[in-house]
Design a protein around this motif. Structure first.
Motif, short mmCIF file in Angstrom:
data_model
loop_
_atom_site.label_atom_id
_atom_site.label_comp_id
_atom_site.label_asym_id
_atom_site.label_seq_id
_atom_site.Cartn_x
_atom_site.Cartn_y
_atom_site.Cartn_z
N ASP A 17 -41.24 -18.37 -7.39
CA ASP A 17 -41.10 -19.81 -7.40
C ASP A 17 -41.29 -20.61 -6.22
OD1 ASP A 17 -40.40 -22.36 -8.31
OD2 ASP A 17 -38.45 -21.82 -8.76
N LYS A 26 -40.90 -26.77 -10.55
CA LYS A 26 -40.83 -25.55 -10.37
C LYS A 26 -42.21 -25.13 -10.68
CE LYS A 26 -39.02 -21.26 -11.70
NZ LYS A 26 -37.87 -20.51 -12.60
N LEU A 51 -44.90 -21.54 -10.56
CA LEU A 51 -44.92 -20.01 -10.11
C LEU A 51 -46.36 -19.87 -9.31
CD1 LEU A 51 -43.56 -18.31 -13.21
CD2 LEU A 51 -42.19 -18.93 -11.31
#
Length: 293
Positions: free
Chosen positions: A48, A67, A69
Motif C-alpha cells: 500500500d 490508497k 497498491l
C-alpha cells in the motif's frame, strides 16, 4: 536489524530522480501492519503506497492520495509522452542480496551503483549475509494525466549494479527490476529486497602509463588556464575509466614508477576507455583495452 544510513548511495540514485522527499503519511510506522513479520516477504504489488514516503514534483497535495497498491496498471507507450499533470514518486528502504551461482551469499563483494554521478563514492561492501543497503530509494512513479477518470500510469524503477567479488575473480553487471522485489517488515519499516547473482569470470590487465600520459595531459589542457586550480589544495587525479564499467582506476605515483597501472574486475573482451580527471573531464583513448584470461 537496522537499515544503515548510506548518504553516498543516496547520491548514486540522483540520475534516477531521487532528490529530497516528504512523507505523505503522518504515521509511517503503520506500514508494518500491511506486511508479514515473517521472513517470507510479500510481493511489492501488495504494498500500500499511501503509507510510504512520497513526493510530488509540482502542483498537488499528496495528502489527498487515496490508497494505491503498487501493482502496475496497464500502460501504453503514448501515455508517458502525453500531457502529464503531475508525477508522484514513492520511496522505500532497499536492500540487495548478492549471491553466487550456487545461491550462496557473497561476503565482502564490492557493489557499485552505476547510475552514480562521476566523482561520487558509489561503492558498498556486502555484509556477512551478502547484503548492501540503501535508504529511501525511489522505486515507483505514478504519472497523472488530464481527465478525472484517468487513474494514471504506474512505472517501476530499476537498479543498475556492477559487482566484483572480494578476490576480484567473479562478478556481474546487472539490472534489477523493482517490479520483481519482495517487501519485508524490518524493525517496523518496509524494506524492498532484490537479489543479484554474480557468476561471470573477471580478469585483471595492465595498461602502460607512458601510452596514457598524452591523453591525460590533453584532458587537462582542454580546459585552458589551469593555474587557478593547480594553485588550490586539490590536485587533479589521474584516472582511467572503462566505458560501460563506471568504476575508474586512479594512476598512483607508485604506478608511474612501475610504468603500468592494473585494471581489475573486467570480463573477457575488448573495451573502449578514457583518461583524465573528475574535475577536468575524460578524453577517449584511440586504442582498445584488451582483457583476456
Amino acid at each position: 536489524m537496522i537499515i544503515k544510513k548510506m548518504t553516498k548511495v543516496g547520491l548514486a540514485f540522483a540520475l534516477l530522480g531521487l532528490g529530497m522527499f516528504v512523507g505523505c503519511s503522518d504515521d509511517n510506522s503503520s506500514v508494518a501492519s500491511t506486511l508479514s513479520e515473517t521472513n517470507t516477504g510479500k510481493s511489492i504489488a501488495e504494498l500500500d503506497t499511501s503509507l510510504l514516503a512520497s513526493s510530488f514534483d509540482e502542483g498537488s497535495d499528496c495528502r489527498e492520495s487515496s490508497k494505491i497498491l503498487a501493482k502496475r496498471m496497464p500502460m501504453m507507450d503514448f501515455e508517458i509522452s502525453c500531457e502529464t499533470r503531475d508525477i508522484l514518486r514513492y520511496y522505500i528502504d532497499t536492500r540487495v542480496r548478492v549471491v553466487d551461482s550456487k545461491g550462496q551469499p557473497m561476503v565482502g563483494a564490492k557493489v557499485y551503483f552505476t547510475d552514480c554521478l562521476i566523482g561520487e563514492d558509489c561503492e558498498e561492501i556486502t555484509d556477512e549475509k551478502g547484503y548492501v543497503y540503501a535508504d529511501s530509494v525511489m522505486f515507483l512513479k505514478h504519472y497523472f494525466h488530464k481527465g478525472e477518470e484517468d487513474k494514471g500510469t504506474l512505472v517501476y524503477s530499476e537498479l543498475n549494479l556492477r559487482i566484483v567479488s572480494a578476490d576480484g575473480n567473479i562478478g556481474a553487471k546487472v539490472t534489477l527490476e523493482f517490479e520483481e522485489a519482495k517487501v519485508f517488515s524490518v524493525d517496523g519499516k518496509s524494506v524492498a529486497e532484490l537479489q543479484a547473482v554474480a557468476e561471470e569470470k573477471l580478469y585483471s590487465t595492465k595498461l602502460y602509463v607512458d601510452t596514457l600520459i598524452t591523453y591525460y595531459e590533453s584532458s587537462l589542457k582542454s580546459v585552458g588556464d589551469l593555474s587557478p586550480y593547480l594553485n588550490s589544495a586539490e590536485v587533479p587525479e589521474f584516472l582511467v575509466c572503462v566505458d560501460e564499467y563506471p568504476l575508474c582506476t586512479e594512476v598512483t605515483e607508485e604506478d608511474r614508477k612501475n610504468g603500468y597501472v592494473i585494471i581489475v574486475g573486467l570480463p573477457e573482451g575488448s573495451y573502449s576507455f578514457r583518461v583524465g580527471s573528475r574535475r577536468f573531464g575524460l578524453m577517449p583513448v584511440d586504442e582498445k583495452l584488451e582483457v583476456k584470461p
